[in-house]
Motif scaffolding. Structure first.
Motif, PDB file in Angstrom:
ATOM      1  N   ILE A  62      -1.172 -18.654 -32.014  1.00 35.49           N
ATOM      2  CA  ILE A  62      -1.223 -19.324 -30.713  1.00 35.49           C
ATOM      3  C   ILE A  62      -0.933 -18.301 -29.625  1.00 35.49           C
ATOM      4  N   GLU A  65       0.784 -19.405 -23.237  1.00 41.51           N
ATOM      5  CA  GLU A  65       0.374 -20.614 -22.534  1.00 41.51           C
ATOM      6  C   GLU A  65       0.819 -20.545 -21.085  1.00 41.51           C
ATOM      7  N   GLU A  69       0.969 -28.837 -22.316  1.00 36.23           N
ATOM      8  CA  GLU A  69      -0.093 -29.485 -23.082  1.00 36.23           C
ATOM      9  C   GLU A  69       0.493 -30.588 -23.950  1.00 36.23           C
ATOM     10  N   ARG A  71       0.514 -32.821 -27.133  1.00 38.43           N
ATOM     11  CA  ARG A  71       0.020 -32.712 -28.494  1.00 38.43           C
ATOM     12  C   ARG A  71       0.580 -33.851 -29.335  1.00 38.43           C
ATOM     13  N   VAL A 100      -7.143 -15.608 -26.469  1.00 41.13           N
ATOM     14  CA  VAL A 100      -6.554 -16.884 -26.903  1.00 41.13           C
ATOM     15  C   VAL A 100      -5.484 -17.375 -25.924  1.00 41.13           C
ATOM     16  N   ASN A 102      -3.890 -19.889 -23.760  1.00 37.07           N
ATOM     17  CA  ASN A 102      -3.944 -21.358 -23.779  1.00 37.07           C
ATOM     18  C   ASN A 102      -4.791 -21.923 -24.921  1.00 37.07           C
ATOM     19  N   THR A 103      -4.940 -21.160 -25.983  1.00 37.10           N
ATOM     20  CA  THR A 103      -5.674 -21.658 -27.140  1.00 37.10           C
ATOM     21  C   THR A 103      -5.159 -20.951 -28.389  1.00 37.10           C
ATOM     22  N   ALA A 104      -5.906 -21.052 -29.474  1.00 39.21           N
ATOM     23  CA  ALA A 104      -5.434 -20.504 -30.744  1.00 39.21           C
ATOM     24  C   ALA A 104      -6.556 -19.793 -31.484  1.00 39.21           C
ATOM     25  N   ARG A 105      -6.158 -18.941 -32.418  1.00 41.21           N
ATOM     26  CA  ARG A 105      -7.102 -18.239 -33.287  1.00 41.21           C
ATOM     27  C   ARG A 105      -6.781 -18.630 -34.732  1.00 41.21           C
TER      28      ARG A 105
END
Length: 252
Positions: A62, A65, A69, A71, A100, A102-105
């Motif tokens: 992650i 950020e 958010e 979840r 990545v 604000n997102t994820a790998r």
């Protein structure tokens, strides 16, 4: 273990402190989803997570950020997480996370060759990943980068780019290029996240006025709402423990 939603985070061995802030887990053994709000905290999280007891663990990195958010943690979910300091991105994970933000790998399920037995409880997980990270620690670290992060943490993100540049002997332009290329945001943006996070410790104590270098109360409220989605008073109530970061701070 409790039949209610459970989370626990612990500090790693001091030898890992330059790269790892804490290691933890959460588990939702209930029949209902757990609604949570994830807030920016300046850390990079490596998650090993499964949706049910018979499912394989999936691995996600992650990125940083910059906004809150919402979840939903599904029933039966169990996750183990390593919360890295940004310096680890280059030296331990040996990658860039600019893509990545604000997102994820998604990473391979066999990342670091962790086995099911390594993911049976927090103590076992901490022991195993600590061994792995220790082996990955390089002999040398760029002293400018080490000092840069030390100063940022000590000052809770309140030192200006100019001050940081002067004290590290690293030009402002080079620092910002490093942050944008490595993390996907500017040093100023990261500093604001650190200041927000430091303010959370005051909010946990019931201090709903700025303790740090905010212009005024209005600016303080605006910044808290920007990163949490709510005003300080509502954040401090932490209804249903939905702000996990606040719940973790209360465990200290």
């Amino acid at each position: 273990m409790s039949n209610e939603f459970y989370c626990k985070f612990i500090k790693p061995d001091l030898s890992l402190d330059l790269f790892v802030e804490n290691i933890g887990m959460f588990h939702n053994p209930t029949d209902e989803s757990k609604e949570v709000v994830v807030m920016p905290d300046g850390r990079v999280d490596l998650f090993f997570i499964r949706s049910g007891p018979d499912d394989p663990f999936e691995v996600f990195l992650i990125g940083l950020e910059t906004a809150p958010e919402q979840r939903s943690i599904a029933p039966g979910t169990m996750a183990f997480v390593i919360s890295f300091r940004p310096l680890s991105v280059e030296y331990i994970l040996q990658t860039s996370i600019s893509d990545v933000l604000n997102t994820a790998r998604t990473l391979p399920n066999d990342f670091w060759n962790l086995k099911t037995d390594d993911l049976k409880d927090l103590e076992t997980f901490v022991k195993r990943v600590s061994e792995i990270i220790t082996e990955l620690i390089p002999e040398t670290v760029d002293e400018r980068k080490r000092k840069l992060f030390d100063l940022m943490y000590i000052s809770n993100g309140e030192m200006s780019v100019k001050e940081l540049s002067e004290q590290t002997g690293w030009s402002s332009r080079q620092i910002n290029r490093y942050f944008n290329q490595q993390f996907g945001l500017s040093l100023k943006a990261y500093s604001n996240i650190l200041r927000f996070r430091a303010s959370l410790e005051h909010i946990v104590e019931g201090k709903l006025f700025p303790e740090l270098n905010f212009t005024d109360q209005t600016h303080f409220i605006k910044e808290i709402k920007k990163f949490s989605g709510v005003v300080p008073k509502e954040l401090s109530k932490n209804k249903n423990d939905r702000f996990i970061l606040l719940s973790v701070l209360k465990q200290k």
